[in-house]
Motif scaffolding. Sequence first.
Motif, PDB file in Angstrom:
ATOM      1  N   LEU A  89       0.801  -1.217   0.000  1.00 43.42           N
ATOM      2  CA  LEU A  89       0.000   0.000   0.000  1.00 43.42           C
ATOM      3  C   LEU A  89       0.837   1.271   0.000  1.00 43.42           C
ATOM      4  O   LEU A  89       0.282   2.371  -0.008  1.00 43.42           O
ATOM      5  N   ASP A  90       2.147   1.175   0.057  1.00 44.04           N
ATOM      6  CA  ASP A  90       2.994   2.364   0.120  1.00 44.04           C
ATOM      7  C   ASP A  90       2.758   3.353  -1.020  1.00 44.04           C
ATOM      8  O   ASP A  90       2.705   4.555  -0.781  1.00 44.04           O
ATOM      9  N   PRO A  91       2.636   2.912  -2.248  1.00 37.44           N
ATOM     10  CA  PRO A  91       2.425   3.894  -3.326  1.00 37.44           C
ATOM     11  C   PRO A  91       1.115   4.677  -3.184  1.00 37.44           C
ATOM     12  O   PRO A  91       0.986   5.768  -3.723  1.00 37.44           O
ATOM     13  N   ARG A  92       0.160   4.161  -2.447  1.00 36.79           N
ATOM     14  CA  ARG A  92      -1.139   4.818  -2.298  1.00 36.79           C
ATOM     15  C   ARG A  92      -1.145   5.890  -1.202  1.00 36.79           C
ATOM     16  O   ARG A  92      -2.082   6.675  -1.134  1.00 36.79           O
TER      17      ARG A  92
ATOM     18  N   ARG B  73       3.786  10.819   0.897  1.00 35.56           N
ATOM     19  CA  ARG B  73       5.127  10.673   1.470  1.00 35.56           C
ATOM     20  C   ARG B  73       5.167  11.048   2.954  1.00 35.56           C
ATOM     21  O   ARG B  73       5.796  10.376   3.745  1.00 35.56           O
ATOM     22  N   TRP B  74       4.452  12.122   3.334  1.00 31.65           N
ATOM     23  CA  TRP B  74       4.491  12.550   4.735  1.00 31.65           C
ATOM     24  C   TRP B  74       3.851  11.531   5.661  1.00 31.65           C
ATOM     25  O   TRP B  74       4.290  11.339   6.788  1.00 31.65           O
TER      26      TRP B  74
ATOM     27  N   ARG C  93       4.407   7.195   9.638  1.00 35.19           N
ATOM     28  CA  ARG C  93       4.250   5.775   9.968  1.00 35.19           C
ATOM     29  C   ARG C  93       5.583   5.141  10.309  1.00 35.19           C
ATOM     30  O   ARG C  93       5.709   4.411  11.292  1.00 35.19           O
ATOM     31  N   ASP C  94       6.614   5.430   9.509  1.00 36.09           N
ATOM     32  CA  ASP C  94       7.936   4.862   9.753  1.00 36.09           C
ATOM     33  C   ASP C  94       8.500   5.315  11.094  1.00 36.09           C
ATOM     34  O   ASP C  94       9.068   4.509  11.837  1.00 36.09           O
ATOM     35  N   ARG C  95       8.340   6.586  11.421  1.00 36.11           N
ATOM     36  CA  ARG C  95       8.843   7.081  12.710  1.00 36.11           C
ATOM     37  C   ARG C  95       8.108   6.441  13.878  1.00 36.11           C
ATOM     38  O   ARG C  95       8.719   6.080  14.879  1.00 36.11           O
TER      39      ARG C  95
ATOM     40  N   ASP D 280      14.034   8.738   7.759  1.00 30.60           N
ATOM     41  CA  ASP D 280      14.564   7.753   6.826  1.00 30.60           C
ATOM     42  C   ASP D 280      16.050   7.981   6.596  1.00 30.60           C
ATOM     43  O   ASP D 280      16.455   9.028   6.107  1.00 30.60           O
ATOM     44  N   ALA D 281      16.851   6.978   6.944  1.00 31.03           N
ATOM     45  CA  ALA D 281      18.309   7.093   6.777  1.00 31.03           C
ATOM     46  C   ALA D 281      18.700   7.201   5.312  1.00 31.03           C
ATOM     47  O   ALA D 281      19.683   7.838   4.966  1.00 31.03           O
ATOM     48  N   ASN D 282      17.912   6.586   4.425  1.00 34.76           N
ATOM     49  CA  ASN D 282      18.232   6.629   3.000  1.00 34.76           C
ATOM     50  C   ASN D 282      17.928   7.991   2.389  1.00 34.76           C
ATOM     51  O   ASN D 282      18.431   8.327   1.330  1.00 34.76           O
ATOM     52  N   ALA D 283      17.096   8.781   3.058  1.00 36.60           N
ATOM     53  CA  ALA D 283      16.745  10.104   2.531  1.00 36.60           C
ATOM     54  C   ALA D 283      17.710  11.185   3.007  1.00 36.60           C
ATOM     55  O   ALA D 283      17.635  12.307   2.540  1.00 36.60           O
ATOM     56  N   LEU D 284      18.611  10.827   3.939  1.00 40.48           N
ATOM     57  CA  LEU D 284      19.564  11.811   4.434  1.00 40.48           C
ATOM     58  C   LEU D 284      20.588  12.133   3.359  1.00 40.48           C
ATOM     59  O   LEU D 284      20.994  11.261   2.594  1.00 40.48           O
ATOM     60  N   PRO D 285      21.060  13.363   3.280  1.00 42.31           N
ATOM     61  CA  PRO D 285      22.071  13.692   2.282  1.00 42.31           C
ATOM     62  C   PRO D 285      23.392  13.013   2.626  1.00 42.31           C
ATOM     63  O   PRO D 285      23.794  12.952   3.779  1.00 42.31           O
TER      64      PRO D 285
END
Length: 179
Positions: free
Chosen positions: A83-86, A89-90, A95-97, A161-166
């Motif tokens: 269901l993630d694509p639905r 992003r916020w 949810r992840d946090r 999200d660690a992958n979203a960090l610069p």
Amino acid sequence: MIAHVSRLWCNSAAALKRLLNLTAGLMLLLMMLLTAVDVVGRYLFNRPLIGGAELIEIMLAASIFLILPTITWHNEHVAVDLLDPRFPRWLRALRDRLCHLFMAVGCGYMAMTVWKLAERAARYNSVSEYLSIPSAWAMFLIGVCLWLTAITFAVMTLLGDANALPATHSHPLEEATAL
């Protein structure tokens, strides 16, 4: 001052990650060698390795829990995202946090429980069946790894999200996302 503390934290976390990964890899190598020696001894010489299965059980538990903080940081757990694509992003970030916070509390609780069991095993001098290895050693290791995983989840709760960090470092040894 903050940059110095941040650099110290990142370097320490990267060193700890390397140590945990190296130790887990060494455990896997030793398990493979013990299994090979046991099979050769059992089928060629009719002499199995006494306590080999016991050592492999202990090393399997150790290797799983040693790698858990790294797997957690890199989000390499099994996940189904039907269901993630639905979702926006916020909402996924929220949810992840919340999931990371829940997992931090859960891992902290498990770490405390395992630590208490390890202390009890140490008090009773509980040992393994064949080799008389103190049971508390493996349990304390599992407790420490669960604490590290709980800390990792707590950091992920704060950072998102660690992958979203610069990416600030390009060299793998200076990896800021160590734990």
